[in-house]
Scaffold this active site. Structure first.
Site, PDB file in Angstrom:
ATOM      1  N   LYS A 106      -3.485   8.555   2.966  1.00  0.00           N
ATOM      2  CA  LYS A 106      -4.756   8.296   3.643  1.00  0.00           C
ATOM      3  C   LYS A 106      -4.701   8.698   5.118  1.00  0.00           C
ATOM      4  CE  LYS A 106      -7.125   6.490   0.193  1.00  0.00           C
ATOM      5  NZ  LYS A 106      -8.266   7.218  -0.419  1.00  0.00           N
ATOM      6  N   TYR A 153       0.838  -1.205   0.000  1.00  0.00           N
ATOM      7  CA  TYR A 153       0.000   0.000   0.000  1.00  0.00           C
ATOM      8  C   TYR A 153       0.873   1.256   0.000  1.00  0.00           C
ATOM      9  CZ  TYR A 153      -4.395   2.496   0.647  1.00  0.00           C
ATOM     10  OH  TYR A 153      -5.492   3.295   0.470  1.00  0.00           O
TER      11      TYR A 153
END
Length: 260
Positions: A168, A161
């Site tokens: 995020k 990720y």
């Protein structure tokens, strides 16, 4: 077809959905839910290539406003909100469901992230939500709700990720600050954190199929989330029944995030 809800709980509400790419998009799941509950929608599409996929969906939603929106193009965010102000004069909710990182930045180590790739990732994935909140604020004179999409990789290190987890995390922090600043005006702000979903955006993450299998095996519900699950949870938070819920990151993941 969009199912007709027995109770039009959001009838009279007007909202903007940003991020529909096709009928597998989380933004599409949200749009269907809001429309089924009676809301009127404006939708955007990324570019001319995407338009052919989004236009029939906009027609299904009976959306009176459909506009191009590439947040990397100067002036396009402002143009969308100017159109909404002219057509509606108000806005009740916004769903921001976009994120992007250049391939070399996303697939490399965070410690190796090039400055340009990092800035692009943050600009599209975080700052664009802040900018939209700024433009939505004067249109939400009677209050409203702002939504953005996040992921568990913001809180825990998720393999592959990478830099998106950093973006995020910033986005979730922005949600809290925006909620504090806009709350006195009756504007609520939420981050929605779905479990892994097989969307076009997720296809850029290496070994994503393995991540899906892991999520299904570990989640207490033993089930993967769907875009419809995400959509209905999001739509609920736009209702007056949720008026005292704000600044939250809502996990819609079958309980996956609670398991070590």
């Amino acid at each position: 077809m969009i199912p007709v809800a027995k109770a039009q709980l959001l009838e009279g509400k007007k909202g903007l959905i940003v991020g529909i790419a096709n009928d597998q998009s989380i933004a599409w799941g949200c749009a269907k839910a809001f429309r089924a509950l009676g809301a009127e929608l404006a939708v955007t599409y990324l570019n001319d290539k995407a338009r052919k996929y989004v236009e029939p969906l906009a027609q299904e939603l009976e959306a009176p406003i459909m506009m191009p929106l590439d947040v990397g193009v100067p002036g396009q965010i402002e143009a969308v909100f100017e159109r909404i102000e002219k057509a509606w004069g108000e806005l009740d909710f916004l769903v921001h469901s976009i994120a992007f990182s250049p391939k070399d930045t996303l697939q490399g180590r965070v410690v190796d992230a090039p400055r340009e790739g990092f800035l692009t990732t943050m600009d599209v994935s975080c700052w664009s939500f802040i900018r939209m909140a700024h433009l939505a604020e004067p249109l939400m004179r009677q209050g409203g709700t702002l939504f953005t999409m996040t992921y568990y990789g913001s809180q825990m290190v998720v393999e592959n990720y990478n830099i998106m987890g950093v973006a995020k995390a910033a986005l979730e922090s922005a949600v809290r600050y925006l909620a504090a600043e806009l709350g006195p005006k009756g504007i609520r702000v939420h981050a929605i954190s779905p479990g892994p979903l097989a969307t076009r955006a997720a296809s850029g993450i290496p070994e994503f199929d393995e991540l899906l299998d892991k999520a299904k095996a570990k989640a207490p519900a033993r089930s993967l989330v769907s875009i419809d699950d995400v959509g209905m949870a999001t739509a609920f938070l736009a209702h007056d029944a949720a008026r005292l819920i704000t600044g939250e990151t809502l996990y819609v993941d079958g309980g996956y995030h609670i398991i070590d």
